[in-house]
Design a protein around this motif. Structure first.
Motif, mmCIF file in Angstrom:
data_model
loop_
_atom_site.group_PDB
_atom_site.id
_atom_site.type_symbol
_atom_site.label_atom_id
_atom_site.label_comp_id
_atom_site.label_asym_id
_atom_site.label_seq_id
_atom_site.Cartn_x
_atom_site.Cartn_y
_atom_site.Cartn_z
ATOM 1 N N THR A 145 -16.504 14.229 35.730
ATOM 2 C CA THR A 145 -16.826 15.490 35.085
ATOM 3 C C THR A 145 -18.080 16.087 35.693
ATOM 4 O O THR A 145 -19.025 15.361 36.013
ATOM 5 N N ALA A 157 -20.894 19.273 34.875
ATOM 6 C CA ALA A 157 -21.351 20.240 33.872
ATOM 7 C C ALA A 157 -22.480 21.041 34.481
ATOM 8 O O ALA A 157 -23.406 20.474 35.069
ATOM 9 N N THR A 192 -25.584 23.474 33.811
ATOM 10 C CA THR A 192 -26.512 23.805 32.729
ATOM 11 C C THR A 192 -27.614 24.708 33.242
ATOM 12 O O THR A 192 -28.125 24.521 34.346
ATOM 13 N N GLU A 223 -28.715 25.756 27.953
ATOM 14 C CA GLU A 223 -27.326 26.121 27.688
ATOM 15 C C GLU A 223 -26.391 25.511 28.742
ATOM 16 O O GLU A 223 -26.626 25.648 29.939
ATOM 17 N N ILE A 276 -23.356 25.976 30.708
ATOM 18 C CA ILE A 276 -22.601 27.178 31.074
ATOM 19 C C ILE A 276 -21.109 26.878 31.159
ATOM 20 O O ILE A 276 -20.284 27.633 30.661
ATOM 21 N N PHE A 277 -20.743 25.786 31.799
ATOM 22 C CA PHE A 277 -19.351 25.344 31.809
ATOM 23 C C PHE A 277 -19.279 23.881 32.225
ATOM 24 O O PHE A 277 -20.184 23.350 32.853
ATOM 25 N N THR A 278 -18.187 23.250 31.820
ATOM 26 C CA THR A 278 -17.885 21.867 32.167
ATOM 27 C C THR A 278 -16.504 21.866 32.794
ATOM 28 O O THR A 278 -15.605 22.550 32.306
ATOM 29 N N GLU A 279 -16.350 21.099 33.863
ATOM 30 C CA GLU A 279 -15.069 21.107 34.568
ATOM 31 C C GLU A 279 -14.841 19.770 35.258
ATOM 32 O O GLU A 279 -15.786 19.111 35.672
ATOM 33 N N THR A 312 -16.654 28.175 40.087
ATOM 34 C CA THR A 312 -17.235 28.865 38.946
ATOM 35 C C THR A 312 -16.139 29.720 38.306
ATOM 36 O O THR A 312 -15.480 30.493 39.004
ATOM 37 N N PRO A 313 -15.912 29.564 36.998
ATOM 38 C CA PRO A 313 -14.844 30.327 36.333
ATOM 39 C C PRO A 313 -15.066 31.842 36.461
ATOM 40 O O PRO A 313 -16.204 32.317 36.562
ATOM 41 N N VAL A 351 -18.033 34.285 34.978
ATOM 42 C CA VAL A 351 -19.287 33.541 34.800
ATOM 43 C C VAL A 351 -20.200 33.866 35.973
ATOM 44 O O VAL A 351 -19.891 33.560 37.116
#
Length: 190
Positions: free
Chosen positions: A67, A69, A71, A77, A79-82, A95-96, A99
């Motif tokens: 994983t 993540a 931050t 915060e 921002i996203f985890t993938e 990056t999604p 975002v």
């Protein structure tokens, strides 16, 4: 006396061989996979937020429990985890859409299963400076480069420690051999 001297020499030789073996195996036994490269480097300052982040590891991470993540370290915060896509030693996330956190300080945290089977966590921090980075880069390129500074390579420090340890074992063996020769010479003379 010759028998005890020979026994001492054998014991010291066996000890030195064991130490050399332990030193030689220590990097493999203690080293979990670590980040050795990628599209984002530790402490790097970027002009814009990356659309893709790749981390290259020292070994090929095992599948499962991988994983990443991202931050914002200024705000805390996430921002996203993938789950990253794996390609040998490289793990990549995109990056999604939508975002774009902009300028700030960021951390790519990772949890992987190292090639040795152990769970390994770590992170890489970087900064996105935005428009000010281009101005800073332009002013930095106008100044002469500092040729006297160099950054330490973390792999070099491990290799250097290994070389020093092997050198120490060899020096110990040389001292024992000299003592053995001296005692043997004294025994022959006396």
């Amino acid at each position: 006396m010759a028998l005890s001297l020979r026994s001492l020499f054998r014991a010291v030789t066996a000890l030195a061989a064991a130490l050399l073996l332990m030193v030689g195996m220590a990097p493999q036994a203690l080293a979990h996979d670590s980040v050795v490269g990628g599209s984002v480097k530790e402490g790097e300052v970027l002009d814009s937020f990356p659309r893709e982040i790749t981390l290259e590891f020292s070994g090929i991470p095992k599948e499962g429990f991988i994983t990443f993540a991202l931050t914002n370290t200024d705000t805390g915060e996430v921002i996203f985890t993938e789950e990253p896509a794996a390609d040998g030693r490289e793990l990549k996330i995109e990056t999604p859409e939508g975002v774009d956190p902009g300028p700030g300080n960021y951390q790519v945290g990772f949890q992987i299963t190292s090639s040795d089977g152990h769970a390994t966590r770590g992170s890489i921090t970087f900064e996105v400076a935005g428009a000010s980075a281009a101005n800073d880069a332009a002013s930095a390129s106008a100044q002469p480069a500092d040729s006297g500074s160099a950054t330490a390579d973390p792999e070099l420090s491990g290799a250097l420690k290994f070389i020093i340890a092997v050198g120490g074992v060899l020096a110990l063996l040389a001292v024992v051999a000299m003592l053995f020769m001296k005692f043997r010479k004294n025994e022959e003379e006396g």
